[in-house]
Design a protein around this motif. Sequence first.
Motif, short mmCIF file in Angstrom:
data_model
loop_
_atom_site.label_atom_id
_atom_site.label_comp_id
_atom_site.label_asym_id
_atom_site.label_seq_id
_atom_site.Cartn_x
_atom_site.Cartn_y
_atom_site.Cartn_z
N THR A 73 40.58 33.65 44.70
CA THR A 73 39.40 32.89 45.15
C THR A 73 38.36 32.84 44.03
N GLY B 143 34.60 27.60 50.14
CA GLY B 143 35.56 27.27 51.20
C GLY B 143 36.87 26.74 50.64
N ALA B 144 36.76 25.80 49.69
CA ALA B 144 37.96 25.20 49.08
C ALA B 144 38.74 26.24 48.30
N GLY C 239 38.87 29.57 48.82
CA GLY C 239 39.57 30.47 49.74
C GLY C 239 40.79 29.81 50.36
N LYS C 240 40.64 28.54 50.72
CA LYS C 240 41.76 27.79 51.33
C LYS C 240 42.91 27.64 50.34
N ALA C 241 42.59 27.26 49.09
CA ALA C 241 43.63 27.08 48.07
C ALA C 241 44.34 28.40 47.77
N ARG D 51 44.72 30.95 49.81
CA ARG D 51 45.60 31.24 50.96
C ARG D 51 46.89 30.42 50.87
N GLU D 52 46.73 29.12 50.58
CA GLU D 52 47.91 28.22 50.54
C GLU D 52 48.91 28.67 49.47
N GLU E 127 50.73 32.03 50.25
CA GLU E 127 51.76 31.81 51.27
C GLU E 127 52.97 31.11 50.64
N TRP F 200 47.71 39.82 50.34
CA TRP F 200 46.34 39.30 50.17
C TRP F 200 45.33 40.41 49.89
#
Length: 304
Positions: free
Chosen positions: A98, A109-110, A112-114, A116-117, A120, A128
């Motif tokens: 992040t 926000g973007a 953290g999302k990236a 996570r993606e 995974e 994590w």
Amino acid sequence: MGDGDRLEIDQVSKRYGDVVALAGMSFDVRAGELFGFVGSNGAGKTTTMRIALGVLAADSGEVRWAGEPITAETRRWIGYMPEERGLYPKMKVGEQLTYLARLHGLSAGAAGKAAREWTERLGVGKRWDDEVQKLSLGNQQRVQLAAALVHDPRILVLDEPFSGLDPVAVDVMSGVLKDKAAEGVPVVFSSHQLDLVQRLCDRVGIVRSGRMVACDTVDALRDTGSVQLVVDVPDAGPGWADGLPGVAVKEQVGSQTVLELGEGADDQVVLRAALATGRVAEFSRRRSSLTELFRNVVTEGEGA
């Protein structure tokens, strides 16, 4: 992304005192292309990649992307995976990815999302909250790749991304690189695993002593190698092919012989000699592998 979104290394040179690291290195990596960068240790691969990234300054020459010299701004669009892994050992995986995404300009926000993606997708989502130093080397490598991808780069430059990976991780890594190329990203990676390069890459550049000595599609490079014949003669005695003009025996396994044809050698002469021994179970041409070609190109230079 258009066809113009290519990475160009144009006549780049670099010296360290008397040592010439790069001497007029030139090649390009096209949009949507997987480019394999191969050479012996010390040939100049890592130096080239560091110059492309702006970590090192070239003495002369230029690095361009989409026709323009690379600047501090455009460098933010490069995803780089260094050979000496550059993660913070005591930082947690998610926190680190992040943070790196934020450094490249993504919002919290973007980012953290990236992160996570990509964890995974690369099979380290369950890690994590683990510190990087507590991961296996293979998982550290996956996190390092995630670090190169988390900001959605428009260029990927990866130094030995496959070293030390198990076969499953190699497949995961290969799939990601193919997908990025399919999105139109120029992807360049160095590797000593030439069978992998042969399987994955659209084009390959072979580097020797700081220069690009061969650069083409895998098929075209293999066609420049020697012509080889695989001949299976079950009834032949040893030495059946000895003395045939311009023909060298490369390998003999059971009744199968691999022959290399020199310039002007006639495969029909070989066929007649094979038929003279009795039944011919196989008579086929084989192209040199990238590994054989690489060995020839590199050894030629050392002998020069």
